[in-house]
Design an enzyme around this catalytic site. Structure first.
Site, PDB file in Angstrom:
ATOM      1  N   ARG A 120       3.081 -16.022  -5.253  1.00 27.55           N
ATOM      2  CA  ARG A 120       3.586 -16.774  -4.092  1.00 27.55           C
ATOM      3  C   ARG A 120       2.402 -17.280  -3.284  1.00 27.55           C
ATOM      4  O   ARG A 120       1.252 -16.961  -3.590  1.00 27.55           O
ATOM      5  CB  ARG A 120       4.406 -15.828  -3.209  1.00 27.55           C
ATOM      6  CG  ARG A 120       3.580 -14.613  -2.818  1.00 27.55           C
ATOM      7  CD  ARG A 120       4.189 -13.768  -1.733  1.00 27.55           C
ATOM      8  NE  ARG A 120       3.610 -12.436  -1.712  1.00 27.55           N
ATOM      9  CZ  ARG A 120       2.492 -12.090  -1.123  1.00 27.55           C
ATOM     10  NH1 ARG A 120       1.783 -12.991  -0.488  1.00 27.55           N
ATOM     11  NH2 ARG A 120       2.037 -10.843  -1.165  1.00 27.55           N
TER      12      ARG A 120
ATOM     13  N   GLY B  96       0.793  -1.229   0.000  1.00 25.46           N
ATOM     14  CA  GLY B  96       0.000   0.000   0.000  1.00 25.46           C
ATOM     15  C   GLY B  96       0.829   1.285   0.000  1.00 25.46           C
ATOM     16  O   GLY B  96       0.278   2.377   0.130  1.00 25.46           O
TER      17      GLY B  96
HETATM   18  P1  ADP Z   1      -0.067  -3.104  -2.950  1.00 27.28           P
HETATM   19  O1  ADP Z   1       0.762  -3.910  -3.914  1.00 27.28           O
HETATM   20  O2  ADP Z   1       0.649  -1.899  -2.431  1.00 27.28           O
HETATM   21  O3  ADP Z   1      -0.671  -3.950  -1.886  1.00 27.28           O
HETATM   22  P2  ADP Z   1      -2.593  -3.101  -4.458  1.00 27.28           P
HETATM   23  O4  ADP Z   1      -2.695  -2.663  -5.869  1.00 27.28           O
HETATM   24  O5  ADP Z   1      -2.675  -4.565  -4.185  1.00 27.28           O
HETATM   25  O6  ADP Z   1      -1.246  -2.478  -3.828  1.00 27.28           O
HETATM   26  O7  ADP Z   1      -3.692  -2.374  -3.612  1.00 27.28           O
HETATM   27  C1  ADP Z   1      -3.744  -2.500  -2.203  1.00 27.28           C
HETATM   28  C2  ADP Z   1      -5.073  -2.001  -1.672  1.00 27.28           C
HETATM   29  O8  ADP Z   1      -5.261  -0.611  -2.058  1.00 27.28           O
HETATM   30  C3  ADP Z   1      -6.290  -2.721  -2.227  1.00 27.28           C
HETATM   31  O9  ADP Z   1      -6.589  -3.904  -1.522  1.00 27.28           O
HETATM   32  C4  ADP Z   1      -7.341  -1.647  -2.025  1.00 27.28           C
HETATM   33  O10 ADP Z   1      -7.679  -1.583  -0.652  1.00 27.28           O
HETATM   34  C5  ADP Z   1      -6.612  -0.350  -2.369  1.00 27.28           C
HETATM   35  N1  ADP Z   1      -6.746   0.019  -3.810  1.00 27.28           N
HETATM   36  C6  ADP Z   1      -5.901  -0.350  -4.830  1.00 27.28           C
HETATM   37  N2  ADP Z   1      -6.340   0.128  -6.027  1.00 27.28           N
HETATM   38  C7  ADP Z   1      -7.465   0.832  -5.779  1.00 27.28           C
HETATM   39  C8  ADP Z   1      -8.409   1.584  -6.610  1.00 27.28           C
HETATM   40  N3  ADP Z   1      -8.250   1.720  -7.922  1.00 27.28           N
HETATM   41  N4  ADP Z   1      -9.469   2.168  -5.982  1.00 27.28           N
HETATM   42  C9  ADP Z   1      -9.642   2.055  -4.642  1.00 27.28           C
HETATM   43  N5  ADP Z   1      -8.807   1.379  -3.821  1.00 27.28           N
HETATM   44  C10 ADP Z   1      -7.729   0.761  -4.352  1.00 27.28           C
END
Ligand code: ADP
Length: 446
Positions: free
Chosen positions: A291, A165
């Site tokens: 993973r 995040g």
């Molecule tokens: P990371 O690799 O940093 O974990 P992610 O792309 O998996 O990033 O996103 C982590 C979290 O951020 C998601 O589970 C969601 O809570 C929030 N998030 C990511 N993209 C969006 C989006 N387009 N709109 C709203 N929330 C988002």
């Protein structure tokens, strides 16, 4: 099959892998830093090797030390667990160059999915639905404004190298865009050494729903249903369940089928998770994790399939034990993450566990490396264990969760157990009515 596996990890996941090896009759090598000499994974392994001082970059991330440990012990394969080197393509390549098997996908697939822009492009190519946004990286503020105007505010600026995040900023209007763009780039540079960012439509009330897949590396792949991980704090999952309270069997079959086909077409090998946001009945791909995930036990509970056993078999070239039509989903499972943290402030709470009593009974599983007298070192993440419950229905699983939390005693340190005791009785949780923002909003009212 391998005769000896080195487990390049620590804590509960090292134990989890060790258990799968034991069942397969495979010898295990634990590695540990000097801070973990008394850890449970070291005690239970057949052999152990000290690989360096407490800081992870000098021990659990120290590739030369790990190679030496393989050489000394004669291990033929390495299971990376999650975190540490589990999504490090270079590590997979180095192991291959030393004729050691990395228990995971190819370096190429790790690399593609590790770059979030490349991952999104691949998802489009494979026919997965994605969040509307920029096609690739966004170089400067002017380009960012142009794309944001096209997709419409609010927008989310995300780090290409993202994880955990970090490097993520929302802009609700053009006035907020300059600041959000600059901050996201600065954070991305600081956290990942790469300031590249891209833009997505910001979804304001999605759920986080992810699909577990297993590929045989030869074009075959199956899905093992979904996990709902919408209960998050600072984009970190704290509670996961399967099935999702809002997905029915037909939707599961549809999205699962799309994902399994994509993973098969990719020629993917091993366990993977394809993450989506889900809003108003639509799935939007956000990323793929190459993973084993922390939350894999809820999938094991509802399918009865041991994911680590499958990972090892695939890496050994033995293929999958189940075809899609053999996979049956049964009941409901919930996992909560027990962290050594203050349940109100979430500040880490390392120290000595003076008394430890894990719950038991029907439908209760505890994956933990904690024991009475164990001193939690301050150097690593605060997850000390996971409580997983299974019932025939969601209410039965919740009833069991309430009872198991009540029985769980960890004295001497603070844990997140009291947080879950409150959540389990919340009416929104009882009805499954929550999105990814629900928990933070709730915590703000406590
Ligand atoms: P990371 O690799 O940093 O974990 P992610 O792309 O998996 O990033 O996103 C982590 C979290 O951020 C998601 O589970 C969601 O809570 C929030 N998030 C990511 N993209 C969006 C989006 N387009 N709109 C709203 N929330 C988002």
């Amino acid at each position: 099959m391998f005769s000896k596996i080195l487990i390049a990890n620590r804590g509960e996941i090292a134990l989890r892998v060790l258990r799968a090896c034991k069942e397969l009759g495979i010898q295990t090598v634990a590695v540990h830093s000097t801070a973990d000499a008394d850890a449970m994974h070291v005690r239970l392994a057949d052999e152990s090797v000290c690989i360096g001082p407490p800081p992870a970059r000098e021990s659990y991330l120290n590739i030369p030390s790990l190679l030496a440990a393989c050489e000394i012990t004669g291990a033929e394969a390495v299971h990376p667990g999650y975190g540490f080197l589990s999504e490090n393509a270079r590590f997979a390549e180095i192991l291959a160059a030393h004729k050691l098997t990395f228990i995971g996908p190819s370096a190429e697939h790790i690399r593609t999915m590790g770059d979030k822009i490349e991952a999104k492009r691949t998802a489009v190519r494979l026919g997965l639905p994605i969040v509307p946004g920029s096609d690739g990286g966004v170089a400067d503020e002017a380009a960012a404004k142009k794309i944001a105007a096209q997709i419409g505010y609010p927008v989310l600026i995300k780090a290409a190298a993202g994880g955990g995040g970090r490097g993520m900023k929302v802009a609700h209007s053009e006035a907020q865009l300059s600041d959000a763009f600059a901050t996201a780039r600065a954070e991305a540079r600081a956290a990942f050494g790469d300031p590249s960012v891209y833009i997505e439509k910001y979804l304001d009330h999605p759920r986080h729903i992810e699909v577990q897949v297993m590929g045989d590396g030869k074009g075959g792949a199956i899905h093992l249903g979904e996990r709902d991980c919408s209960l998050q704090r600072r984009h970190q999952k704290v509670w996961e369940e399967s099935p999702s309270p809002v997905i029915d069997a037909a939707q599961r079959e549809r999205i699962g089928g799309i994902v399994a086909k994509a993973i098969g077409d990719l020629g993917y090998s091993g366990a993977g998770t394809v993450e989506f946001l889900y809003q108003d009945g639509e799935f939007y791909f956000i990323e793929m994790n190459t993973r084993l995930q922390v939350e894999h036990p809820v999938t094991e509970a509802v399918t009865g399939i041991d994911l680590v056993n499958e990972q090892i078999r695939i890496a050994a070239g033995l293929g999958l034990t189940a075809r899609q039509e053999d996979v049956r989903f049964s009941g409901h499972a919930v996992e909560v993450r027990i962290n050594a943290e203050d349940p109100a402030t979430f500040a880490p709470s390392p120290g000595r566990i003076s008394y430890y009593h894990p719950p038991g009974g029907l439908g209760v599983r505890v994956d933990s490396s904690a024991y009475q007298g164990y001193r939690i070192p301050p150097y690593y993440d605060s997850l000390i264990g996971k409580l997983i419950v299974h019932g025939r229905t969601r209410p039965e699983a919740m009833m069991r969760l309430r009872r198991a939390l009540d029985e769980f005693v960890v004295d001497g340190i603070q844990t997140t157990i009291p947080l879950f005791r409150r959540l389990v009785d919340d009416p929104d949780i009882a009805t499954g009515q929550y999105d990814i923002h629900w928990l933070e909003n709730k915590l703000a009212t406590w």
